[in-house]
Design a protein around this motif. Structure first.
Motif, PDB file in Angstrom:
ATOM      1  N   SER A 100     132.962  23.644   9.866  1.00  0.00           N
ATOM      2  CA  SER A 100     134.126  24.019   9.052  1.00  0.00           C
ATOM      3  C   SER A 100     135.145  22.885   8.995  1.00  0.00           C
ATOM      4  N   LEU A 101     135.246  22.101  10.077  1.00  0.00           N
ATOM      5  CA  LEU A 101     136.169  20.960  10.071  1.00  0.00           C
ATOM      6  C   LEU A 101     135.676  19.886   9.115  1.00  0.00           C
ATOM      7  N   LYS A 102     134.358  19.700   9.094  1.00  0.00           N
ATOM      8  CA  LYS A 102     133.790  18.715   8.185  1.00  0.00           C
ATOM      9  C   LYS A 102     134.088  19.106   6.738  1.00  0.00           C
ATOM     10  N   MET A 103     133.980  20.399   6.453  1.00  0.00           N
ATOM     11  CA  MET A 103     134.247  20.863   5.096  1.00  0.00           C
ATOM     12  C   MET A 103     135.707  20.624   4.710  1.00  0.00           C
TER      13      MET A 103
ATOM     14  N   ALA B 207     127.327  31.959   6.005  1.00  0.00           N
ATOM     15  CA  ALA B 207     127.969  31.263   7.123  1.00  0.00           C
ATOM     16  C   ALA B 207     128.700  30.030   6.618  1.00  0.00           C
ATOM     17  N   SER B 208     128.112  29.375   5.634  1.00  0.00           N
ATOM     18  CA  SER B 208     128.748  28.184   5.076  1.00  0.00           C
ATOM     19  C   SER B 208     130.048  28.552   4.358  1.00  0.00           C
ATOM     20  N   ASP B 210     131.773  31.146   4.966  1.00  0.00           N
ATOM     21  CA  ASP B 210     132.674  31.621   6.010  1.00  0.00           C
ATOM     22  C   ASP B 210     133.399  30.455   6.669  1.00  0.00           C
ATOM     23  N   ALA B 211     132.708  29.309   6.729  1.00  0.00           N
ATOM     24  CA  ALA B 211     133.318  28.123   7.337  1.00  0.00           C
ATOM     25  C   ALA B 211     134.189  27.372   6.338  1.00  0.00           C
ATOM     26  N   GLY B 212     134.367  27.937   5.156  1.00  0.00           N
ATOM     27  CA  GLY B 212     135.293  27.332   4.215  1.00  0.00           C
ATOM     28  C   GLY B 212     134.669  26.354   3.244  1.00  0.00           C
ATOM     29  N   ALA B 213     133.335  26.279   3.204  1.00  0.00           N
ATOM     30  CA  ALA B 213     132.697  25.347   2.279  1.00  0.00           C
ATOM     31  C   ALA B 213     132.796  25.880   0.853  1.00  0.00           C
ATOM     32  N   THR B 214     132.948  24.971  -0.101  1.00  0.00           N
ATOM     33  CA  THR B 214     132.910  25.374  -1.505  1.00  0.00           C
ATOM     34  C   THR B 214     131.451  25.495  -1.926  1.00  0.00           C
ATOM     35  N   LEU B 219     125.936  23.593  -1.376  1.00  0.00           N
ATOM     36  CA  LEU B 219     124.737  23.038  -1.998  1.00  0.00           C
ATOM     37  C   LEU B 219     124.334  21.746  -1.302  1.00  0.00           C
ATOM     38  N   TRP B 220     125.313  20.871  -1.100  1.00  0.00           N
ATOM     39  CA  TRP B 220     125.017  19.538  -0.595  1.00  0.00           C
ATOM     40  C   TRP B 220     124.765  19.516   0.907  1.00  0.00           C
ATOM     41  N   HIS B 221     125.516  20.303   1.671  1.00  0.00           N
ATOM     42  CA  HIS B 221     125.401  20.229   3.127  1.00  0.00           C
ATOM     43  C   HIS B 221     124.439  21.248   3.723  1.00  0.00           C
ATOM     44  N   VAL B 222     124.103  22.275   2.972  1.00  0.00           N
ATOM     45  CA  VAL B 222     123.214  23.287   3.527  1.00  0.00           C
ATOM     46  C   VAL B 222     121.910  23.388   2.730  1.00  0.00           C
ATOM     47  N   ILE B 223     122.024  23.623   1.431  1.00  0.00           N
ATOM     48  CA  ILE B 223     120.811  23.910   0.665  1.00  0.00           C
ATOM     49  C   ILE B 223     119.945  22.662   0.501  1.00  0.00           C
ATOM     50  N   VAL B 224     120.561  21.536   0.088  1.00  0.00           N
ATOM     51  CA  VAL B 224     119.746  20.332  -0.117  1.00  0.00           C
ATOM     52  C   VAL B 224     119.036  19.889   1.167  1.00  0.00           C
TER      53      VAL B 224
END
Ligand SMILES: Nc1ncnc2c1ncn2[C@@H]1O[C@H](COP(=O)(O)OP(=O)(O)OP(=O)(O)O)[C@@H](O)[C@H]1O
Ligand SMILES: [Mg+2]
Lengths: 325, 304
Positions: A100-103, B207-208, B210-214, B219-224
């Motif tokens: 979450s910090l990375k995001m 979860a992504s 939930d961690a605040g990812a757009t 897409l870039w940090h989890v799915i790819v």
């Protein structure tokens, strides 16, 4: 930190089915609450609506005086710990925790330090460089906890966090959850269908059934004074007996054996089960009702009984709770 | 000491006797592997060995003769045509790869994450495969009336007033070659990527968030990253298919462009088998090198 969470007429409909029917509840700041209920009663749906992973069909979710019903998950001040932990398999433990910090664009060294602090908190600092697949179930759970806590949530939502663990580890982890909650002061909302888990952990238990809240209150109140037959049965160790004056809930350890004349109910023993510290007698009483009586082993073996024997049952009027449904 | 060593010997005698009547475990494994090994040996390894051998033979205008000489390779590496043709082959492979990856990933992503019901997923997936019920050549040739000088594309564009003159580069150009490649091979990208995407646990995406990812960050940090093995398998398919192709290039370029496959097929047409074999060996080595490099990046074993 104030983090009162209020559910106001929260409803979830999936087409025709109503998964959660207009529930109202106030989760007090800093408390450990358990959502308890049978499978399919809407616990997960409620939790997911609070987390923001499911939209509310009606009603609102108010956290700390702020209506969060339509905010995205990360903007609500809640964090969720998933049942299967949902750790990112391609990231190391430390990277999972600091995701979450990375995001948010925090730089790498700061992320690492924060992640290590959180891992320290759950006693996992040594394994920061491993991948999730190289961890045991209990260790994965700690990492998931650390990942949820790093966002500094006001409310932590846990969906059956212990169900994937073996019974021994489950008891250890639940003690740790409780300890962590006390230390952090964060409001925990924990979904479970195990009444023992709820009783062991919760300051407050919310019993759900068929998409509604049946009863909510402190653990002891739920156990000592169930208000409905459903709650009495679900929480266990209770008999629900239909008496002329109405249905009552009666704890099986609050019933004494007497001779037939002095008894409030009389019947015949149908089964005797030895449970170590206790002996459970099952008796068939008037109206084809089964009643379980829990005697300590001393009581029972002081005056042993046989299956088929006629017995009388008596109890203190105060321990019988009249049920509303 | 002696007493200790005696006991195990005595007790191990019995299993040894039993095993004597059966085949040793190692032999069983060999027998089980034998059928496939024989098929691959006869139809893959032997022909390749033949090609390697022939690549050292010599040829005249009307005959070939066994020899061990490097003439074919010398000629190949000294001719500027070779480099041009290899460059062309890589160019086709690279552009086709990029286009099929982009389209394939998007289609797979849509199918896997936006189509909610399984029935629709299967239906749309089958829809993707319908073109494959006809042969490659037919699908390729059907582009010709569409892209031609007076084809549907040009006449439509003219009638819309987008262009005044027919576009010359639509057909018999690198454009049409790559278009056909993309058309033919995108499915080879869609299938493995879709397959890996379907195995991604949906709670990871929650979860992504939930961690605040757009959406893009997810897409870039989890799915790819989690789709990489599928991308790699699709990449290997597309690269090997494009690099080994000759018919698409011939038809769609109107024999104006060449790739390595065409070089080989021309040599064969001229009965220059040794020269064709040498080119084939160089192509094979090149493709294997490319795959070797690709495999360094991603571990596809867990996918198989
Ligand atoms: N996406 C969905 N579409 C349709 N119905 C759903 C969906 N998700 C849940 N439901 C229904 O909503 C009801 C409540 O589901 P929920 O997952 O909240 O139950 P639960 O109390 O968490 O049960 P469990 O203990 O088995 O996890 C169930 O009847 C379920 O079938
Ligand atoms: Mg659930």
């Amino acid at each position: 930190m104030k983090s009162d969470l209020k559910l106001v007429n929260v409803t979830k409909r999936y087409g025709e089915t109503v998964a959660v029917k207009s529930i109202n509840h106030h989760f007090r700041s800093g408390s450990y609450a358990c959502l308890l209920g049978p499978s399919g009663c809407g616990k997960s749906t409620t939790l997911r609506m609070i987390a923001g992973h499911e939209s509310v069909s009606d009603g609102s979710i108010v956290l700390d005086g702020r209506d969060v019903s339509y905010l995205p998950p990360a903007k609500r001040g809640t964090a969720m710990m998933f049942q299967s932990y949902a750790l990112f398999p391609h990231l190391s433990v430390a990277d999972n925790v600091s995701f979450s910090l990375k995001m948010k664009g925090v730089d790498a060294t700061k992320r690492r330090t924060r992640a290590m602090e959180m891992l320290e908190l759950v006693d996992m600092a040594k394994l920061g460089d491993r991948l999730p697949a190289q961890l045991s179930g209990g260790q994965q759970q700690r990492v998931a906890l650390a990942r949820a806590l790093i966002t500094e949530p006001q409310v932590l939502l846990l969906d059956e966090p212990l169900s994937a663990l073996d019974p021994f580890l489950r008891i250890r982890m639940r003690a740790e959850l409780k300890k962590l909650q006390r230390e952090t002061g964060i409001t925990f909302i924990h979904v479970t269908h195990g009444q023992d888990e709820a009783l062991a952990l919760a300051d407050e238990i919310v019993v759900m059934n068929n998409a509604v809240i049946e009863q909510a209150g402190p653990a002891r109140e739920i156990f000592d004074a169930p208000r409905t037959a459903f709650v009495a049965k679900f929480i266990g160790a209770h008999n629900v007996i239909a008496l002329p004056e109405g249905k009552v809930a009666l704890r099986s350890d609050a019933i004494q054996l007497t001779d037939a004349q002095a008894a409030q109910l009389s019947g015949r023993i149908t089964a005797i089960e030895y449970q170590g510290t206790h002996v459970a007698l099952t008796a068939m009483v008037a109206g084809e009702q089964e009643v379980t009586v829990l005697l300590t082993d001393k009581e029972f073996f002081g005056a042993p009984k046989e299956t088929g024997e006629a017995i009388g049952l008596a109890w203190d009027a105060r321990s019988a709770h009249t049920l509303s449904a | 000491m002696t007493a200790e060593t005696d006991t195990p010997t005595a007790s191990s005698a019995a299993p040894a006797a039993r095993a004597g009547r059966r085949l040793p475990a190692a032999m069983v494994a060999w027998f089980q592997a034998a059928p496939l090994a024989l098929v691959l040996g006869a139809f893959l390894v032997l022909p390749i060995i033949m090609i390697v051998i022939v690549s050292f033979w010599g040829a005249t205008e009307y005959s070939i003769y066994p020899a061990f000489q490097f003439d074919n390779y010398e000629f190949l590496f000294s001719s500027p045509v070779t480099y041009k043709v290899f460059f062309n082959t890589f160019k086709y492979a690279l552009i086709t790869w990029a286009a099929t990856l982009l389209i394939g990933f998007t289609v797979a992503y849509f199918l896997a994450f936006h189509v909610r019901s399984l029935t629709w997923q299967i239906a749309l997936f089958l829809l993707c495969t319908i073109p494959f019920w006809t042969s490659n050549i037919i699908r390729m040739i059907s582009w010709i009336p569409f892209l031609g000088r007076n084809g549907i594309a040009n006449s439509t564009l003219i009638s819309w007033g987008v262009i005044d003159e027919p576009l010359e580069w639509l057909l018999f150009s690198d454009f049409s070659v790559i278009l056909a490649f993309v058309h033919l091979y995108t499915l080879f990208m869609v299938v493995p990527i879709f397959n890996t995407m379907m195995r991604i646990d949906r709670s990871l995406i929650e979860a992504s968030y939930d961690a605040g990812a757009t959406g893009w960050q997810t897409l870039w940090h989890v799915i790819v990253p989690l789709t990489k093995p599928g991308i790699m398998i699709g990449t290997i398919f597309v690269i090997t298919l494009v690099m080994g192709d000759f018919i698409t290039v011939r038809f769609m370029s109107g024999s104006q462009s060449a790739n390595v496959g065409r070089l080989i097929s021309n040599d064969i047409g001229l009965l220059q088998y040794p020269s064709a074999a040498a080119t084939a060996v160089v192509l094979l080595v090149t493709v294997l090198l490319v795959i070797g490099i690709l495999l360094r990046f991603v571990d596809i074993r867990k996918e198989l």
